[in-house]
Design an enzyme around this catalytic site. Structure first.
Site, PDB file in Angstrom:
ATOM      1  N   SER A 141     -22.422  50.974  68.455  1.00 32.46           N
ATOM      2  CA  SER A 141     -21.015  51.075  68.064  1.00 32.46           C
ATOM      3  C   SER A 141     -20.474  49.697  67.735  1.00 32.46           C
ATOM      4  O   SER A 141     -20.877  48.691  68.339  1.00 32.46           O
ATOM      5  CB  SER A 141     -20.177  51.685  69.182  1.00 32.46           C
ATOM      6  OG  SER A 141     -18.788  51.584  68.889  1.00 32.46           O
ATOM      7  N   TYR A 155     -17.035  52.604  77.262  1.00 35.31           N
ATOM      8  CA  TYR A 155     -17.825  52.914  76.076  1.00 35.31           C
ATOM      9  C   TYR A 155     -18.534  51.667  75.551  1.00 35.31           C
ATOM     10  O   TYR A 155     -19.735  51.689  75.254  1.00 35.31           O
ATOM     11  CB  TYR A 155     -16.929  53.508  75.001  1.00 35.31           C
ATOM     12  CG  TYR A 155     -17.644  53.953  73.758  1.00 35.31           C
ATOM     13  CD1 TYR A 155     -18.548  55.009  73.782  1.00 35.31           C
ATOM     14  CD2 TYR A 155     -17.426  53.311  72.542  1.00 35.31           C
ATOM     15  CE1 TYR A 155     -19.206  55.428  72.633  1.00 35.31           C
ATOM     16  CE2 TYR A 155     -18.079  53.719  71.382  1.00 35.31           C
ATOM     17  CZ  TYR A 155     -18.968  54.776  71.443  1.00 35.31           C
ATOM     18  OH  TYR A 155     -19.624  55.183  70.293  1.00 35.31           O
TER      19      TYR A 155
END
Length: 246
Positions: A141, A155
């Protein structure tokens, strides 16, 4: 485009979004493709049908990425049913957003289980099947490189962990001719992160290109890493992020 003819790929979390785009891109380049899913059986079967419509074998397998036995079982089943395994794409993931005070330890454990332990379990199982020229590609990501908003610590933690795993496995599996790489997508138009959501303009503005990607733009980077032209690329992190980290 037929550079993956004769290859077999497994894409975890391939029923929708970036995972589905990757499955279709690999099939378009000649690979037989298995995908895993958890809840979206209809959409998973639709992706498998799309693979078959491209003249390749397609397979949808139910496996929760938080369950290491299920993950390893899906890897072994894909290799058995499709005759071999050449490419593993670790795409399955969860995206918790919330302040430190809001995300409890159960959420931490679930997120690490899916986003970190799942790829590790899949790579461990796949290494038994992959031979010379094998590929392991994980999907990270953009927030592993830059975290501009609060609420993304958990995350970002899990996606950052994939970079260390990638470098370590590249060293370990390199003598077998297996490459291991990581792709960090930028903001990408998916069901989970639509380009028309209220905050999308602000998010897109943080990229150098000023826009969201579509799934095919991320899938094309993965397809390159899966193909013969990337045979000397390993241990690398590729930012397909529109300049998010620039």
């Amino acid at each position: 485009m037929n550079e993956l003819h004769g290859k077999v790929a497994l894409v975890t979390g391939g029923s929708r979004g970036i995972g589905a785009a990757i499955a279709r891109a690999l099939a378009a380049r000649g690979a037989d493709v298995a995908i895993t899913y958890v809840n979206s059986e209809d959409r998973a079967n639709e992706v498998a049908c799309d693979v078959k419509e491209r003249g390749r074998r397609g397979l949808a397998l139910r496996a929760d990425a938080a369950d290491p036995a299920a993950v390893a079982g899906a890897v072994d089943e894909a290799a058995e049913l499709l005759g071999r395994l050449d490419i593993l794409v670790n795409n399955a993931g969860v995206f918790p957003v919330g302040a430190l005070s809001e995300l409890d330890i159960a959420t931490f454990d679930r997120t690490v289980a899916v986003n970190v332990r799942g790829p590790y379990a899949a790579a461990r199982a796949a290494a038994r099947h992959l031979g010379d020229g094998g590929r392991i590609i994980s999907i990270g990501s953009n927030v592993a490189e830059r975290v501009p908003f609060p609420g993304l610590a958990l995350y970002a933690l899990t996606k950052t962990a994939l970079a260390g795993m990638t470098r370590g496995l590249a060293r370990e599996l390199g003598p077998q001719g297996i490459t291991v790489n990581l792709v960090h997508p930028g903001p990408t138009d998916t069901d989970a992160n639509p380009a028309d959501q209220p905050q999308a303009q602000a998010i897109a503005g943080l990229t150098a290109l000023g826009r969201y990607a579509d799934g095919d733009e991320i899938a094309s980077v993965v397809a390159f890493l899966a193909g013969p032209d990337a045979r000397y690329v390993t241990g690398a992190t590729v930012n397909a992020d529109g300049g998010w980290a620039a």
